[in-house]
Design a protein around this motif. Structure first.
Motif, PDB file in Angstrom:
ATOM      1  N   LYS A  39       8.320   7.006  10.994  1.00 40.50           N
ATOM      2  CA  LYS A  39       8.443   6.361  10.475  1.00 40.50           C
ATOM      3  C   LYS A  39       9.180   5.867   9.081  1.00 40.50           C
ATOM      4  N   ASN A  40       8.302   6.546   8.694  1.00 44.85           N
ATOM      5  CA  ASN A  40       8.191   7.420   6.999  1.00 44.85           C
ATOM      6  C   ASN A  40       7.147   6.364   6.631  1.00 44.85           C
ATOM      7  N   THR A  41       6.204   6.454   7.063  1.00 47.39           N
ATOM      8  CA  THR A  41       5.467   5.406   6.566  1.00 47.39           C
ATOM      9  C   THR A  41       3.792   6.280   6.302  1.00 47.39           C
ATOM     10  N   VAL A  42       3.127   5.569   5.526  1.00 46.88           N
ATOM     11  CA  VAL A  42       1.838   6.181   4.867  1.00 46.88           C
ATOM     12  C   VAL A  42       0.933   4.582   5.171  1.00 46.88           C
ATOM     13  N   TYR A  43      -0.555   4.621   6.217  1.00 48.06           N
ATOM     14  CA  TYR A  43      -0.970   3.882   6.310  1.00 48.06           C
ATOM     15  C   TYR A  43      -2.685   4.129   5.331  1.00 48.06           C
ATOM     16  N   LEU A  44      -3.333   3.090   4.742  1.00 45.95           N
ATOM     17  CA  LEU A  44      -4.946   2.598   4.777  1.00 45.95           C
ATOM     18  C   LEU A  44      -5.414   1.988   4.670  1.00 45.95           C
ATOM     19  N   GLN A  45      -6.697   2.715   5.882  1.00 46.46           N
ATOM     20  CA  GLN A  45      -8.010   1.863   7.356  1.00 46.46           C
ATOM     21  C   GLN A  45      -8.917   1.659   6.428  1.00 46.46           C
ATOM     22  N   MET A  46      -8.976   0.415   5.393  1.00 45.82           N
ATOM     23  CA  MET A  46      -9.972   0.541   4.755  1.00 45.82           C
ATOM     24  C   MET A  46     -11.217   0.068   5.998  1.00 45.82           C
ATOM     25  N   ILE A 103      -6.094   7.521   6.258  1.00 45.73           N
ATOM     26  CA  ILE A 103      -5.664   7.771   5.081  1.00 45.73           C
ATOM     27  C   ILE A 103      -4.898   8.769   6.738  1.00 45.73           C
ATOM     28  N   SER A 104      -3.585   8.022   7.266  1.00 42.52           N
ATOM     29  CA  SER A 104      -2.498   8.199   8.005  1.00 42.52           C
ATOM     30  C   SER A 104      -1.345   8.398   7.965  1.00 42.52           C
ATOM     31  N   ARG A 105      -0.575   9.162   8.311  1.00 47.48           N
ATOM     32  CA  ARG A 105       1.216   8.747   7.967  1.00 47.48           C
ATOM     33  C   ARG A 105       1.779   9.064   9.470  1.00 47.48           C
ATOM     34  N   ASP A 106       3.157   8.209   9.797  1.00 45.96           N
ATOM     35  CA  ASP A 106       4.024   8.507  10.620  1.00 45.96           C
ATOM     36  C   ASP A 106       5.101   8.792  10.457  1.00 45.96           C
ATOM     37  N   ASN A 107       5.633  10.328  10.186  1.00 47.44           N
ATOM     38  CA  ASN A 107       6.919  10.518  10.515  1.00 47.44           C
ATOM     39  C   ASN A 107       7.964  10.034  10.406  1.00 47.44           C
ATOM     40  N   LEU A 148      -9.127  -3.334   6.374  1.00 49.37           N
ATOM     41  CA  LEU A 148      -7.735  -3.899   6.431  1.00 49.37           C
ATOM     42  C   LEU A 148      -6.905  -2.956   6.580  1.00 49.37           C
ATOM     43  N   ARG A 149      -5.831  -3.021   6.659  1.00 45.78           N
ATOM     44  CA  ARG A 149      -4.834  -2.110   7.180  1.00 45.78           C
ATOM     45  C   ARG A 149      -4.382  -2.268   5.552  1.00 45.78           C
ATOM     46  N   LEU A 150      -3.328  -1.334   5.071  1.00 47.43           N
ATOM     47  CA  LEU A 150      -2.463  -1.513   4.059  1.00 47.43           C
ATOM     48  C   LEU A 150      -1.214  -0.141   4.539  1.00 47.43           C
ATOM     49  N   SER A 151       0.167  -0.682   4.160  1.00 50.38           N
ATOM     50  CA  SER A 151       0.644  -0.055   5.044  1.00 50.38           C
ATOM     51  C   SER A 151       1.905   0.193   3.627  1.00 50.38           C
ATOM     52  N   CYS A 152       2.636   1.353   3.629  1.00 44.37           N
ATOM     53  CA  CYS A 152       3.512   1.500   2.518  1.00 44.37           C
ATOM     54  C   CYS A 152       4.639   2.771   3.714  1.00 44.37           C
ATOM     55  N   THR A 153       6.289   2.221   3.225  1.00 43.13           N
ATOM     56  CA  THR A 153       6.945   2.822   3.844  1.00 43.13           C
ATOM     57  C   THR A 153       7.669   2.791   2.656  1.00 43.13           C
ATOM     58  N   PHE A 154       8.596   4.243   2.664  1.00 40.36           N
ATOM     59  CA  PHE A 154       8.946   4.949   1.655  1.00 40.36           C
ATOM     60  C   PHE A 154      10.344   5.699   1.572  1.00 40.36           C
ATOM     61  N   SER A 155      11.357   5.023   0.977  1.00 38.68           N
ATOM     62  CA  SER A 155      12.607   4.957   1.088  1.00 38.68           C
ATOM     63  C   SER A 155      13.444   7.215   1.285  1.00 38.68           C
ATOM     64  N   VAL A 156      12.372   7.679   0.843  1.00 45.47           N
ATOM     65  CA  VAL A 156      12.329   8.789   0.773  1.00 45.47           C
ATOM     66  C   VAL A 156      11.912   9.823   1.763  1.00 45.47           C
ATOM     67  N   ARG A 157      11.361  10.787   1.760  1.00 39.76           N
ATOM     68  CA  ARG A 157      10.920  11.658   2.618  1.00 39.76           C
ATOM     69  C   ARG A 157      10.060  12.829   2.310  1.00 39.76           C
ATOM     70  N   PRO A 158       8.939  12.216   1.149  1.00 42.55           N
ATOM     71  CA  PRO A 158       7.856  13.221  -0.251  1.00 42.55           C
ATOM     72  C   PRO A 158       6.823  13.853   0.933  1.00 42.55           C
ATOM     73  N   ASP A 159       6.136  15.142   0.164  1.00 40.86           N
ATOM     74  CA  ASP A 159       5.938  16.452   1.242  1.00 40.86           C
ATOM     75  C   ASP A 159       3.935  15.566   0.622  1.00 40.86           C
ATOM     76  N   THR A 160       4.155  14.622  -0.197  1.00 45.13           N
ATOM     77  CA  THR A 160       2.524  14.217   0.121  1.00 45.13           C
ATOM     78  C   THR A 160       2.108  12.894  -0.778  1.00 45.13           C
ATOM     79  N   MET A 161       1.601  11.982   0.004  1.00 45.92           N
ATOM     80  CA  MET A 161       1.954  10.727   0.403  1.00 45.92           C
ATOM     81  C   MET A 161       0.119  10.375  -0.376  1.00 45.92           C
TER      82      MET A 161
END
Length: 124
Positions: free
Chosen positions: A73-80, A67-71, A17-30
């Protein structure tokens, strides 16, 4: 600040399963935490925004989750992968700025921002 998580669902043991999370900010740590019924929220994984090679995992998911991120798209993914019934929980994405030091990653109280959670259910 908004964090929008998606991708949860019902799967069988061994599935992915792959989870996604999109941010409205640009955090340094996700990162991602999870909380099973009757248990405390626990750290799953984290990644730095600017040094994607810096990833951190709990022992219970190491080797199975990525875990991976696409800066852009401001998105972080969790491939499980190789999911187990004990992975069943509500998964929360989290974000923090400025950079959260490694020793503080596993404590949810140190994170600034949280998503609404997405439920992952793994049947045996």
């Amino acid at each position: 600040v908004q964090l929008q998580a998606s991708g949860g669902g019902l799967v069988q043991a061994g599935d992915s399963l792959r989870l996604s999370c999109t941010f409205s900010v640009r955090p340094d740590t996700m990162g991602w935490f999870r909380q099973a019924p009757g248990k405390e929220r626990e750290f799953v994984t984290a990644i730095r925004r600017w040094t994607g090679s810096n990833t951190y995992y709990s022992d219970s998911v190491k080797g199975r989750f990525t875990i991976s991120r696409d800066n852009a798209k401001n998105t972080v993914y969790l491939q499980m992968n190789s999911l187990r019934p004990e992975d069943t929980a509500v998964y929360y994405c989290a974000a923090h700025s400025p950079v959260l030091i490694q020793s503080a990653l596993t404590n949810p109280e140190h994170w600034h921002y949280w998503g609404q959670g997405t439920l992952v259910t793994v049947s045996s």
